[in-house]
Design an enzyme around this catalytic site. Sequence first.
Site: not given
Length: 322
Positions: A10, A82-83
């Site tokens: 992101t 971030t996942d």
Amino acid sequence: MIRILTTGGTIASRRQGDAVSVDLSGRALVEYAGLGADVEVVEVLRTHSFNLTLAEVLKLAAVVLDEIRTPGVDGVVVTHGTDTMEETAYLLDLLLGEDETVVLTGAQRHAGEADSDGPRNLADAVRVAGDPGTRGLGAVIVMAGRIHPARTVRKAHTVAADAFASPDGGPVGAVDATGPRVWSRPVRAPGFRLDELGSSLARVDVVSLHLDADDTQLVAGVAAGAQGIVLEALGAGNPTPPVLRTVAACIRDGIPVLVTSRCGAGPAVPVYGAGGGADLAAAGAVFAGDLASSKARLLLAAALTAEPTPAAALHRIRAGLA
């Protein structure tokens, strides 16, 4: 000199049509964040972290280790989606030396948003990576001004800017424009050498339990070739009756089982009898303490890859859980 290794996520994304996609190169990301000439950029990947494979993370690990051990490099930062950031951080932590630190960071708001958190997080990560007082922390995640240790950190919110938490122990420090403050140091158990793992890891499946869960997922995982199982059990580490029976059969067949909890905090411990966690332990399952199921999978996969037998892998795992 701080070396920034970019992988996408992101932090390097902008809206394209109806969806957000990775759009910025590594150099463009650093320029967007307004960082000075004291950083160098290496673009390793340009993807979302939900698309990453273990093979790609191992390749990233090789680059990280090479960079962090290069004379003149004062610190290494990895930008990452971030996942799955917590999993990459934990695998890196298992590979880093006792005096080494690598900092992972990312963003919850994409680069096209006016209030994107990416530039601040990246600047904070550079501060942490370059500070001599942070040496030996292993892999840490720096997000929203906090420094989280790889072993315990979890993404705890899907969209909030302050998305990461370290249950029970909390973050090990904080960072702002004046620099980092480290108030505790993570306990890091012995890990692995990269050459023990090669380019791939043994297959380990995670089986998550729920009310009245049967053994369908467990049986399917073994049939698909899983060499080990991580059981994300109920409460403090309790199975359902059919799962207990099949776990016992797996262990008899030489397939090791690690037990974690589906709860967000607290350790998995063998407390209950009458078909509970104490019976899992009696069958030979190993309880993974406060380790999340996603990280227990990596620990078991690495041990099974590095060691010649499941018994030797479990011996090494117990050291890793210390």
